[in-house]
Design a protein around this motif. Sequence first.
Motif, PDB file in Angstrom:
ATOM      1  N   UNK A   1     -13.896 -10.430  -0.880  1.00 51.43           N
ATOM      2  CA  UNK A   1     -15.219 -11.011  -1.100  1.00 51.43           C
ATOM      3  C   UNK A   1     -16.262  -9.928  -0.837  1.00 51.43           C
ATOM      4  N   UNK A   2     -17.272  -9.864  -1.700  1.00 50.18           N
ATOM      5  CA  UNK A   2     -18.348  -8.891  -1.543  1.00 50.18           C
ATOM      6  C   UNK A   2     -19.676  -9.629  -1.442  1.00 50.18           C
ATOM      7  N   UNK A   3     -20.479  -9.292  -0.439  1.00 50.04           N
ATOM      8  CA  UNK A   3     -21.794  -9.913  -0.293  1.00 50.04           C
ATOM      9  C   UNK A   3     -22.221  -9.922   1.158  1.00 50.04           C
ATOM     10  N   UNK A   4     -23.161 -10.811   1.477  1.00 54.87           N
ATOM     11  CA  UNK A   4     -23.657 -10.917   2.846  1.00 54.87           C
ATOM     12  C   UNK A   4     -22.520 -11.336   3.766  1.00 54.87           C
ATOM     13  N   UNK A   5     -22.331 -10.610   4.858  1.00 55.68           N
ATOM     14  CA  UNK A   5     -21.238 -10.890   5.780  1.00 55.68           C
ATOM     15  C   UNK A   5     -21.563 -12.106   6.634  1.00 55.68           C
ATOM     16  N   UNK A   6     -20.553 -12.936   6.853  1.00 54.45           N
ATOM     17  CA  UNK A   6     -20.687 -14.066   7.762  1.00 54.45           C
ATOM     18  C   UNK A   6     -20.271 -13.609   9.160  1.00 54.45           C
ATOM     19  N   UNK A   7     -20.910 -14.166  10.175  1.00 54.70           N
ATOM     20  CA  UNK A   7     -20.573 -13.807  11.550  1.00 54.70           C
ATOM     21  C   UNK A   7     -20.346 -15.076  12.354  1.00 54.70           C
ATOM     22  N   UNK A   8     -19.140 -15.232  12.960  1.00 57.15           N
ATOM     23  CA  UNK A   8     -17.994 -14.325  12.846  1.00 57.15           C
ATOM     24  C   UNK A   8     -17.215 -14.589  11.569  1.00 57.15           C
TER      25      UNK A   8
ATOM     26  N   UNK B   1      -9.664 -13.069   8.773  1.00 54.63           N
ATOM     27  CA  UNK B   1     -10.341 -12.120   7.895  1.00 54.63           C
ATOM     28  C   UNK B   1     -10.789 -10.866   8.643  1.00 54.63           C
ATOM     29  N   UNK B   2     -10.990  -9.820   7.877  1.00 57.14           N
ATOM     30  CA  UNK B   2     -11.579  -8.587   8.386  1.00 57.14           C
ATOM     31  C   UNK B   2     -12.793  -8.250   7.535  1.00 57.14           C
ATOM     32  N   UNK B   3     -13.914  -7.950   8.171  1.00 57.46           N
ATOM     33  CA  UNK B   3     -15.137  -7.628   7.437  1.00 57.46           C
ATOM     34  C   UNK B   3     -15.617  -6.237   7.797  1.00 57.46           C
ATOM     35  N   UNK B   4     -16.216  -5.586   6.814  1.00 57.72           N
ATOM     36  CA  UNK B   4     -16.743  -4.235   7.023  1.00 57.72           C
ATOM     37  C   UNK B   4     -18.093  -4.116   6.326  1.00 57.72           C
ATOM     38  N   UNK B   5     -19.126  -3.767   7.080  1.00 60.96           N
ATOM     39  CA  UNK B   5     -20.467  -3.626   6.518  1.00 60.96           C
ATOM     40  C   UNK B   5     -20.566  -2.351   5.684  1.00 60.96           C
ATOM     41  N   UNK B   6     -21.256  -2.441   4.555  1.00 62.04           N
ATOM     42  CA  UNK B   6     -21.456  -1.288   3.682  1.00 62.04           C
ATOM     43  C   UNK B   6     -22.908  -0.845   3.644  1.00 62.04           C
ATOM     44  N   UNK B   7     -23.828  -1.784   3.723  1.00 64.88           N
ATOM     45  CA  UNK B   7     -25.240  -1.441   3.714  1.00 64.88           C
ATOM     46  C   UNK B   7     -26.056  -2.576   4.312  1.00 64.88           C
ATOM     47  N   UNK B   8     -27.302  -2.287   4.641  1.00 70.18           N
ATOM     48  CA  UNK B   8     -28.209  -3.265   5.227  1.00 70.18           C
ATOM     49  C   UNK B   8     -29.181  -3.715   4.142  1.00 70.18           C
ATOM     50  N   UNK B   9     -29.440  -5.010   4.115  1.00 69.30           N
ATOM     51  CA  UNK B   9     -30.351  -5.560   3.125  1.00 69.30           C
ATOM     52  C   UNK B   9     -31.493  -6.276   3.835  1.00 69.30           C
ATOM     53  N   UNK B  10     -32.728  -5.969   3.449  1.00 74.10           N
ATOM     54  CA  UNK B  10     -33.902  -6.610   4.025  1.00 74.10           C
ATOM     55  C   UNK B  10     -34.438  -7.670   3.068  1.00 74.10           C
ATOM     56  N   UNK B  11     -34.640  -8.878   3.584  1.00 70.37           N
ATOM     57  CA  UNK B  11     -35.227  -9.934   2.778  1.00 70.37           C
ATOM     58  C   UNK B  11     -36.725  -9.706   2.655  1.00 70.37           C
TER      59      UNK B  11
END
Length: 413
Positions: A258-265, A270-280
């Motif tokens: 899955x690609x998109x905004x990461x859910x926490x937790x 699952x394993x998640x890895x951040x790629x970039x930061x997005x500002x609303x």
Amino acid sequence: MPLLSLRHLHAFCAVAAAGGIRRSADSLYRASSAVARSVAALEEGLDVPLFERKGRGMLLTAAGELVRLRADRIEAELRGVRDDAVRLRERALDKAGNAAGAKVAGKVGGIEALLNERRLQAAALLAEMHYMPGVAHALGTSQSAVSQAVARLEAMLGQPLFLRTAHGMLPTDAGRRWIAAFERALAELRHIPEDIAALAGVVQGVVTIGALPLARSQLLPTAIAAALRRHPRLRVRSLESPYDELGAGLLSGRIDFIVGALRSPAGDAFESRALLRDDAALVARAGHPLAGKARLRMAQLAGYPWVLGRAGTPLRESIEQFYRGRGAEPPLPAVETGDLALLRGLLLESDMLTVLSAHQLHHEVRTGQLIVLPFAMPGLARAIGVTTRRGAHLSPGARALLAEIEHAAAAFV
């Protein structure tokens, strides 16, 4: 390409473990000639030798090692299903010993009944479609054949996989767990020819991705286009379902990542890895009455209609927290939608406001149709990244596309 035979794969594993056909035949309770035919059929289907025939035995080739890796993962999934069925029966027996008239689950058979890819496919499709005629049509077989396939699985596991309801055939709790394992096994089986092709330098097959809104406008188009230029035999399927549905698909192996905004937790599975930061950002049409202001205050936004994502989504919750953290009531949207095309149209045709990632409306902002208003919203930044199933062994195509996604994300930073 049709799926490989699980029975042939099982025989292959036995030969690899024993180092020869004759030694493996005893453990399989099959004639040596039958085992040899299974191995030969598997090699013919993959169009590659899996063993080197030596005087001291049969040694795996490089292709054979790849097949064995997938085969071991398949058998681990299927043995896990059988072990779970055994535990359920033991619990039922314990309860029966303490309660008069208690029903006991049927005896659990050997793993052999699970070594049939058509049966696993029938169960997986029935869990999705709920009606046998539709499954029979999808598999190109009869309804009675589908019924027999499910019955064989249920007899082996000693438990019903499905319940008959007014809404069709619905999986039991155990059935839901086991069918997810069947789907993971089938996914591993589909990846075997792709692994073999990659050994020859060809990346092919189908990659299925769960595409969340933040990745759809720029990140994924850039990465997919680059991957297809590099690997023209690759195919990509994008699913845009709600996150819970995508998560279920990821867990069962129907979705690669899955690609998109990461859910926490992300959850233990699952394993998640951040790629970039997005500002609303606060976004409106270019001719909006608030356009041209040097700086906006919250009070100046009052009176304008809003279009926002659905309640409960991460961004919507962040907006509500932002307002409440400043002692204000969150805006009540005139329109709630998860559809970007509808949101875009409403912004262009009205004085509506929205809070959204500028990445999602990149093309409209670049062409001057929409603008980002000067209203600071600290705390609404989100991490965009990739979520995979813990322990998953991605196909070569999925790894190639993931590499392009990482490269594209690095360019956006």
